[in-house]
Design a protein around this motif. Structure first.
Motif, short mmCIF file in Angstrom:
data_model
loop_
_atom_site.label_atom_id
_atom_site.label_comp_id
_atom_site.label_asym_id
_atom_site.label_seq_id
_atom_site.Cartn_x
_atom_site.Cartn_y
_atom_site.Cartn_z
N GLU A 4 4.67 -6.61 3.51
CA GLU A 4 4.92 -5.89 4.75
C GLU A 4 5.40 -6.84 5.83
OE1 GLU A 4 1.38 -3.92 5.93
OE2 GLU A 4 1.28 -2.70 4.10
N VAL A 5 6.13 -6.27 6.78
CA VAL A 5 6.51 -7.04 7.96
C VAL A 5 5.24 -7.31 8.76
CG1 VAL A 5 7.84 -7.01 10.07
CG2 VAL A 5 8.77 -5.95 8.00
N ASP A 6 5.05 -8.54 9.16
CA ASP A 6 3.81 -8.87 9.85
C ASP A 6 3.91 -8.49 11.31
OD1 ASP A 6 1.43 -9.77 10.61
OD2 ASP A 6 1.75 -11.87 10.04
N GLN A 7 3.20 -7.44 11.67
CA GLN A 7 3.14 -7.04 13.07
C GLN A 7 1.72 -7.16 13.56
OE1 GLN A 7 4.88 -3.30 12.08
NE2 GLN A 7 6.71 -3.77 13.29
N GLY A 8 0.98 -8.01 12.88
CA GLY A 8 -0.41 -8.20 13.26
C GLY A 8 -1.30 -7.06 12.83
N GLN A 9 -0.77 -6.20 11.93
CA GLN A 9 -1.55 -5.00 11.57
C GLN A 9 -2.77 -5.33 10.74
OE1 GLN A 9 1.34 -5.99 10.31
NE2 GLN A 9 2.02 -4.77 8.56
N HIS A 10 -2.83 -6.51 10.15
CA HIS A 10 -3.99 -6.84 9.34
C HIS A 10 -4.87 -7.89 10.00
CE1 HIS A 10 -2.30 -4.48 6.20
NE2 HIS A 10 -1.17 -5.17 6.24
N ASP A 11 -4.51 -8.18 11.25
CA ASP A 11 -5.22 -9.29 11.88
C ASP A 11 -6.65 -8.96 12.28
OD1 ASP A 11 -2.95 -10.56 11.46
OD2 ASP A 11 -2.41 -10.92 13.56
N ALA A 12 -7.02 -7.68 12.18
CA ALA A 12 -8.37 -7.31 12.54
C ALA A 12 -9.36 -7.54 11.41
CB ALA A 12 -8.41 -5.84 12.97
N ARG A 13 -8.83 -7.86 10.25
CA ARG A 13 -9.73 -8.03 9.12
C ARG A 13 -10.58 -9.26 9.27
NH1 ARG A 13 -6.15 -6.72 3.80
NH2 ARG A 13 -5.49 -4.66 4.46
N GLU A 14 -11.79 -9.13 8.79
CA GLU A 14 -12.60 -10.32 8.81
C GLU A 14 -13.36 -10.43 7.49
OE1 GLU A 14 -15.29 -10.68 12.02
OE2 GLU A 14 -15.50 -12.84 11.77
#
Lengths: 502, 1109
Positions: free
Chosen positions: B184-194
């Motif tokens: 996927e294009v990185d738009q920060g959509q997975h940045d909430a994962r921890e």
């Protein structure tokens, strides 16, 4: 380069086309194989035994019969003392083999009443009280040549007359051409089942105005080894001319019709009507003997014809006399479908004839011979005899009662394809052994041979012929009494049956 | 090359040396000097937070320690100073990343500052970290001391930049879930994962003591599943596993992807599957392990079949092998489970919140499907213009197809309408070579897989492939008879449909396709076969086009419409595009506006595996319907195989047909010298006594001599020749195709070869006696029909003619009007008139030997005996001076009872069959009037009733009278089906399919009991005990294939004249009698596997393209 390519393609084209051609040529070179028929399996079967069922004694139509519901008043019984009956049975050699032996038993079985052996004047049984059955096994894989004749002579009483009838082979269908149910005439139909399975017999009747609706269900259950009597006047009264067909399901039966007539208080004759040939385009009725009558109101007889099918058509009657065919005045008639037509034989010169009925549709036929005055006012008893139609070209034996007088009639029925006279060998079994006579019969004529001239104390006849045009019968005459004996040809041997199993 | 955007993390505080520095050891595992390694090491060297120790592990097989290797040169260039402790280590034995790391850590002394509280940073040779990656990771772990494993967000190595992975989870059943399907294009959509279940090993930061405690990833895993294993076990050991989205590595996934030269789809699939199964076996509770094993094996078969359906046959073996390779090494699993148990401190269920739910799984599948659809759409029609062009073309094609089909349906209805309405009303069809087909779905399958032909007294013969061919249609319409009716009564329509689609492979011209439909529907091979009711030949004619179509598409010779980009008007006249394309182009430019628009031209389609499999199925169907086409078809396939490039799949093509015919072919081979070879030419159904046409007439398309056309008062010779001219014109039109250039010229040669082969098949069929026909005059030997061979030949001729005609228009356009145009016009007129008039004449004068009746052959009482007791009915019909005896086991003779093998056997003669003789003897006795009781003889044959079919003839009445008078027979009823007599054996309880006799006698002993058979010959009942030894006698021919078991105990077979008999002890028990020859099961398995695989291959499922999975 281009040339090479075209050359290559052409070569390929020629190659595949040549291959196709070669395939077709190969096809021509190797033709389709022969595809012969595969013969069915021929299974040898034992020749069947012969069962002949003889008619029972004549009875008054009102007489109590087992199983019958007719009320019986012995007060009116005036006849039995004067009745003399005899069962005559002979056996003959079918050809090279020996003659079969047989036994006579009751219809229901029981003990052997007599044995049937060759020669010695045949076997005689006097005054049989009930219908009898002749059983004979085949010899050398040929069905037995046996014949039986029941002869009843009654000189007095209501049943005055001569009754002679040959014992019959059981069949699924029987066509009885004769009889009537008008006032003074009784038609007593006797159904006999000699088998071991119960048979259901359906009776169909035709009258002068078409098929007869009979009262009730015309189906009769005949238990094995028993007989059942139906008085036709009880189910279809006031029919002057009657033809009856019986069809049996469940077993093979014999059927005959005892036709007895009274003119007021004067007996007007009695005879048994036995089965004739099934419907066909040509019917041959031998044994039509016309005598010079002394009475003014005497009628020599009638020829009864019926087209039982859905179609009617023209019918032509030829009578083969001693000198050749004689045409009967007014004998060419139109048949209504299902309507019984009686063609009078009056006007026919005295003589012995064979009636040939030809029609455009399948017909059945029979002949009635009458003796004596037959008018309404005549006070002298008269006599009648029914002659059935017969199959052509059938050799076989015929038993004759003791002291039989009368004549053997031989006729050659003209037939397309074979012409000229025919030679018939007659073996007459007499008290002095068997006498063999060869007789040449011209085509289209009926030759009458007096029985007395064939053998002394004649007890039976065997007629041998290979010609499919021969019709024959015996007419018994004594005093003014008459009866016609038509032969019952033996079963044809069928040593093999072609069976195709799928 | 675009540098990833420097995140909005510039302001993030870079860890300083405020706190005691946590020592970090970087382990970079490589196999030699890979393409990616320099970039990776450069990125490592450029870290904002440099590590304390770098271990470069070379896991190449030829790796050596010591200075001077390319790797040491590289490291010494990147870390010239001694600030960082860099070592290059060789671990030639290491198979996996984990193994290499373990080897390196064991070999090297820990850095002075890294005692046991340090961190390990794992890197692959192809995973280049962003400069801040390590810093971000360390910051995350410092903030949360419970974290023992922290992973990076992985991005693609090269442009365009996409997110590959941001933590890994699994479904409840261990299915790997990354939360993103495609990169996927990185738009920060997975940045909430921890918190995640696991992280990929590329860029994973592991606490050193945890690493030591866990012993690194499972040595059996890698490159697949090792990260998952490490994460899972870390979790179970009570630690947290997090992904740090701000820490980024660019990962080339070289070991997973095709980037590497030695990448092998099969090996990769198998390894991935093995890793999955290994993990499942290790992670499952011990009680569930057997279940997991079973599921693994079962699912491998299903997955293998799925691979077949998705046209990935090269992966089938991998799927099948994977579970066995895992299970073959139970030691690995036990060791892994022991390790698992040793470190586990929290129960497995604590992982649940981290696992993906069902909804996630379904959602991911849906997403994947939608993405695939979208991608396909954009691939086929890149522009609106082209979409519109395709739509126009489709509309015109559909209109033409509808017109053609309506015309065919009308002709079909006019000719066959009366039968159609009767069949719809429930009547059964018979006549010609067709028998009744009452067998339902189950019955047909049972007969098609049985070595026992149950008609009459049964006989052993391999099952006829024709029955199997009817099975698919029978499953739809219910009975074999209805299936036959659909094929026969819809024959013209079926032929038209097939011809239309098959013609599309040779030409894209709608007019030519319509003409091909006319020729194929008016083919005398079809019309004559319909008249003679030859079901096999009719079915073959309907299937030949589909076979041709599948073959053409399968080898990539079929024409298809190809959209051209709108701006290539000039290119359309490019001479290299072939004649057809020019024809299309000329047509278009002539009558359409000159506006720039997309063009559609005919082009050769890609070879299709599904089409080849479809052709294989069609070939099986075709050869089952017309066995003579098996050798003929093989010849054609051989010829095709010689000229096409992808001939591998042609090897598979005849396999289903050969497997289906296998048992019959074996029979033919074993009796070759006795005439068994005739089986190759025999046809299914009842043989007919028909005089075949002359060879040249067969070449012109007529299986029988055509009736002369007498419409006009022309001489007789003209009338006789016209039908031949009308059909022969196709051959004339097929000739020019031979002069075409390749590849069409090559196709034309194959087509002409097919003409020769087909004609040869037709001629061979009509030149070999192969059956016994039943005619009103009695039985006679018969040859097979020429029609199937002629159908094949016509298919070839028609293909060649289409090739020739599709090149006609452009060829004519090159010349001005003259003799060429006149001659062509005449030929075309003849080409249309010929088949048109042939069809018209047939419609006007057809004489079809088909009868539809709703009167049962066997009255209800007889049917009851057949169904409830397995008894037979003997039908007797007078014929000439004998009788025809038919032993009926069902309501009339059945399609399922006809066997080519038995037909051929019956033509060869041989010793008299005792069963046949016995029934013939009985029939003869009955026919002349038996005076003794016949019921014992009927009992011995298993016959319960005697039937005289209806009829008016006098012989029938006589026969009925004799049967009436026969002791042992009792007339039951007279119906429209005839008169039926019941055997006395029924009432006496001595008539039965199987009789238990007193063993003292022979097979003539006293009947103690009778046992009923069901619809299929056989027993499965409880038998009561008897007084002494008994004999079980079946009313079936004896054969070694009959087996009887009493309570599992095999009964000994007894020799009799022809009946199958077994010794039966006094004891009772569960009795099973069946006909099961030894070779039946292996053949069935082989056929089922081949057919299943071929069907799956033929199912038009699109292969998943792209992606790493």
């Amino acid at each position: 380069m281009r040339v090479l390519a075209i050359l290559g393609r052409s070569t390929w084209a020629l190659l595949v086309l040549a291959l196709t051609g070669a395939v077709v040529l190969a096809g021509i070179r190797f033709p389709t194989p022969a595809t012969p028929a595969v013969p069915p399996e021929a299974v040898a079967v034992p020749a069947p035994g012969t069962v002949l069922v003889c008619p029972g004694p004549i009875r008054l139509p009102t007489e109590l019969e087992p199983g019958a519901d007719v009320s019986y008043d012995p007060q009116f019984d005036t006849s039995q003392t004067a009745s003399v009956s005899q069962l005559a049975v002979i056996t003959a050699r079918p050809g090279a083999g020996g003659a079969a032996e047989g036994v006579i038993r009751g219809l229901a079985g029981g003990p052997d009443l007599a044995r049937v052996i060759e020669g010695a004047g045949g076997t005689r049984l006097s005054d049989p009280a009930a219908a009898l059955v002749i059983r004979a096994d085949a010899v050398d894989e040929v069905p037995a040549w046996v014949a039986g004749t029941l002869n009843v002579r009654t000189d007095d009483g209501d049943l005055r007359g001569l009754v002679a009838a040959a014992c019959q082979l059981p069949a699924a269908q029987t066509w009885l051409v004769g009889g009537g149910t008008e006032l003074g005439t009784s038609a007593r139909l006797v159904l006999q089942n000699p088998g071991v399975t119960p048979a259901t017999v359906t009776v169909r009747m035709w009258g002068a105005s078409g098929p007869v609706e009979v009262a009730g269900t015309p189906e009769y259950l005949v238990p094995p080894g028993s007989e059942r009597v139906v008085l036709l006047e009880g189910i279809a009264a006031e029919q002057r001319h009657v033809v009856v067909q019986t069809s049996a399901v469940g077993g093979l039966v014999t059927a005959y019709l005892q036709d007895s007539r009274m003119r007021g208080l004067v007996p007007a004759g009695v005879d048994d009507v036995v089965g004739g040939q099934p419907p066909a385009l040509q019917q041959v009725v031998p044994g039509v003997v016309v005598v010079e009558s002394v009475a003014a109101d005497a009628e020599p007889g009638v020829l009864r014809v019926l087209a039982p099918g859905a179609d009617g058509g023209a019918v032509e009657v030829t009578l083969l006399g001693a000198a050749g065919p004689v045409s009967l005045p007014g004998a060419n008639a139109d048949l209504e479908p299902g309507a019984v037509l009686d063609i009078p034989l009056s006007g026919l010169p005295a003589g012995s004839y064979t009636a040939v009925v030809t029609a455009g549709v399948p017909v059945v036929a029979g002949a009635l011979l009458m003796r004596g005055a037959t008018g309404e006012a005549a006070e002298q008893p008269s006599e009648l005899a029914w002659a059935p139609s017969v199959a052509l070209g059938r050799a076989g034996p015929l038993a004759l009662p003791d002291g039989a007088t009368g004549q053997l009639l031989l006729a050659v029925v003209p037939h397309e394809g074979s012409r000229g006279p025919s030679t018939v060998t007659i073996e007459a079994q007499g008290s002095g052994g068997t006498t063999v006579v060869e007789r040449r019969v011209p085509e289209g004529t009926t030759v009458a041979l007096p029985l007395a001239g064939l053998a002394d104390g004649i007890s039976g006849l065997v007629v041998r012929t290979e010609d499919a045009r021969i019709a024959w019968a015996v007419v018994l005459e004594s005093d003014d009494m008459v009866s016609v004996l038509a032969p019952v040809p033996p079963r044809t041997p069928q040593p093999q049956v072609a069976v195709q199993v799928r | 090359m675009m540098e990833p955007m420097s995140q909005a993390r510039v302001d993030a505080p870079v860890p300083t040396l405020r706190l005691p520095v946590v020592p970090v050891t970087v382990v970079v595992v490589t196999r030699g000097l890979s393409d990616y390694l320099p970039r990776t090491l450069e990125a490592l060297a450029g870290q904002t937070r440099p590590p304390e120790q770098v271990l470069l592990v070379d896991a190449a097989a030829d790796a050596t320690d010591g200075p001077g290797t390319p790797l040491t040169e590289l490291t010494s260039r990147l870390w010239p100073d001694a600030d960082v402790d860099v070592s290059v280590l060789a671990a030639p034995g290491a198979r996996t990343m984990g193994g290499a790391a373990r080897a390196a850590l064991g070999a090297v002394a820990p850095h002075a500052r890294t005692q046991d509280q340090g961190w390990l940073w794992l890197l692959h040779d192809d995973s280049a970290p962003e400069p801040t990656a390590l810093a971000e990771l360390l910051r995350a772990v410092e903030l949360a001391p419970s974290v023992a494993l922290a992973g990076c967000k992985q991005r693609t190595w090269s442009d365009p930049v996409r997110v590959l992975e941001a933590g890994v989870s699994t479904s409840r059943f261990g299915r790997r879930m990354t939360g993103l399907d495609e990169p996927e294009v990185d738009q920060g959509q997975h940045d909430a994962r921890e918190d995640v279940l696991a992280v990929g090993t590329a860029g994973a930061l592991v606490r050193r003591d945890v690493w030591d405690e866990l012993g690194g990833p499972d040595p059996s895993l890698g490159p697949y599943g090792d990260g998952l294993d490490l994460g899972r076990r870390a979790r179970l050991a009570g630690h947290r596993v997090v992904v740090v989205p701000s820490a980024v590595v660019r990962h080339a996934q070289a070991s997973l992807n095709r980037g590497r030269a030695d990448w092998d789809a099969r090996r990769s699939t198998q390894a991935r599957r093995e890793a999955y199964l290994h993990t499942q076996l290790v992670s499952a509770p011990v009680v569930a392990v057997p279940l997991v094993v079973l599921l693994a094996v079962a699912s491998s078969v299903v997955r293998a079949l799925g691979r077949v359906a998705t046209k990935e046959p090269h992966l089938v073996l991998a799927e099948l092998m994977a579970p066995w390779r895992v299970l073959a090494r139970p030691g690995r699993i036990t060791r892994a489970r022991a390790r698992d148990a040793a470190t586990r401190v929290v129960p497995r269920r604590t992982l649940r919140p981290l696992q993906a739910t069902w909804r996630d799984v379904v959602g991911q599948l849906q997403d994947r499907r939608m993405v695939a659809v979208e991608r396909r759409r954009s691939r086929t029609a890149p522009s609106e213009l082209e979409l519109a062009e395709l739509a126009t073309l489709r509309r015109r094609r559909r209109a033409a197809l509808t017109t053609v089909l309506i015309a065919a349906a009308v002709v079909d209805l006019v000719v066959l309408g009366t039968w159609i309405s009767q069949v719809v009303g429930g009547a059964r069809l018979a006549g010609g070579s067709l028998l009744f087909g009452d067998a339902g779905r189950r019955g047909l399958v049972a007969e098609a897989t049985s070595w026992w032909v149950s008609g009459g007294f049964g006989d052993v013969a391999p099952p006829d492939p024709f029955l199997a061919a009817l099975a698919p249609l029978t499953t739809v319409v219910g009975t074999a008879g209805r299936a036959a009716a659909v094929v026969l009564l819809g024959s013209l329509l079926l032929a038209a449909v097939g011809a239309w689609f098959a013609a599309g492979a040779a030409t894209r011209s709608l007019l030519l396709r319509a003409w091909a439909v006319l020729v194929w529907t008016a083919a005398p091979a079809l019309l004559v076969s319909v008249e003679q009711v030859r079901l096999g030949a009719v079915l073959a004619h309907a299937v030949v086009p589909w076979f041709a179509l599948g073959l053409a598409r399968g080898v990539g010779a079929a024409q298809t419409d190809l959209v051209e980009s709108g701006l290539v008007g000039a290119a359309r006249l490019n001479p290299r595009d072939g004649a057809a394309a020019r024809a299309e182009a000329t047509e278009r430019t002539a009558d359409e506006e000159p506006a720039p628009r997309a063009g559609v031209r005919a082009a050769t389609a890609e070879p299709s595996l599904a089409a080849a499999a479809g052709a294989a199925l069609a070939f099986a169907l075709l050869t089952a319907a017309a066995p003579v086409l098996l050798p003929a078809g093989l010849l054609v396939l051989l010829a095709v195989g010689l000229v096409v490039r992808r001939r591998g799949r042609l090897l598979w093509l005849p396999l289903p047909a050969l497997a289906l015919h296998g048992p019959v072919l074996v029979e033919a081979a074993t009796h070759w010298r006795d005439g068994g070879w005739r089986l190759l030419l025999a046809e299914p159904g009842m043989p007919l006594a028909v005089e075949p046409a002359a060879p040249w007439q067969q070449l012109l398309g007529w299986p029988v001599q055509p009736r002369s056309w007498t419409a006009l008062p022309w001489p007789e010779a003209v009338g006789a020749a016209l039908p031949l001219v009308a059909t022969g014109v196709i051959l004339l039109l097929a000739l020019p195709a031979l002069l075409h250039r390749p590849p069409r010229g090559r196709a034309a040669r194959i087509a002409w070869l097919t003409v020769a082969v087909g004609t040869a098949a037709a001629l061979a069929s009509t030149r070999v006696v192969s059956g016994v026909a039943e005619t009103p005059e009695g039985a006679r030997l018969a040859v097979s029909s020429a029609a199937p061979g002629i159908s094949l030949a016509l298919a070839g001729a028609l293909a060649a003619a289409l090739i020739a005609l599709s090149g006609l228009r452009p060829a004519l356009a090159r010349h001005s009007f003259g003799w060429r145009q006149v001659l062509s016009g005449l030929l075309v007129l003849l080409a249309v008139l010929g088949p048109g008039v042939t069809l018209g004449v047939w419609v006007a004068r057809h004489d079809i030997a088909l009868t539809a009746t709703d009167i049962p052959v066997v009255p209800a009482i007889g049917r009851q005996m057949q169904e409830s007791g397995g008894l037979r009915v003997l039908a007797l019909e007078p014929a000439g001076d004998g009788v025809v005896a038919t032993v009926l086991r069902a309501d009339g003779r059945q399609l399922t009872d006809s066997s080519r093998v038995l037909q051929v056997r019956s033509t060869l003669g041989g010793p008299a069959d005792p069963a046949q003789s016995e029934v013939a003897g009985l029939a003869a006795r009955l026919a002349v009037g038996a005076s003794s009781d016949v019921s014992a003889d009927l009992d011995a044959l298993g016959i319960g009733a005697v039937l005289v079919p209806p009829g008016e003839d006098a012989e029938r009445a006589v026969l009925a009278g004799r049967l009436d008078a026969t002791p042992g027979l009792e007339r039951v009823t007279a119906t429209a089906s005839g008169i039926i007599w019941r055997s006395a054996g029924l009432a006496a309880g001595t008539a039965g399919w199987a009789r238990v006799l007193d063993a003292t006698g022979d097979t003539t002993g006293e009947v103690l009991d009778v046992l009923p058979a069901g619809a299929q010959p056989g027993l499965d009942i409880e038998l009561a005990a008897g007084d002494g030894p008994r004999l079980l006698v079946l009313a079936e021919r004896s054969d070694a294939g009959w087996h009887a078991r009493l309570d599992g105990q095999r009964l000994r077979a007894v020799e009799t004249t022809w009946r199958q008999a077994f010794e039966l002890p006094a004891e009772g028990g569960h009795l099973v009698v069946e006909h099961a020859p030894a070779m039946r099961t292996p053949w069935l398995i082989l056929q089922a596997v081949l057919l299943l695989v071929t069907v799956l291959l033929a199912v038009p499922v699109r292969r998943r393209r792209g992606g790493q999975r």
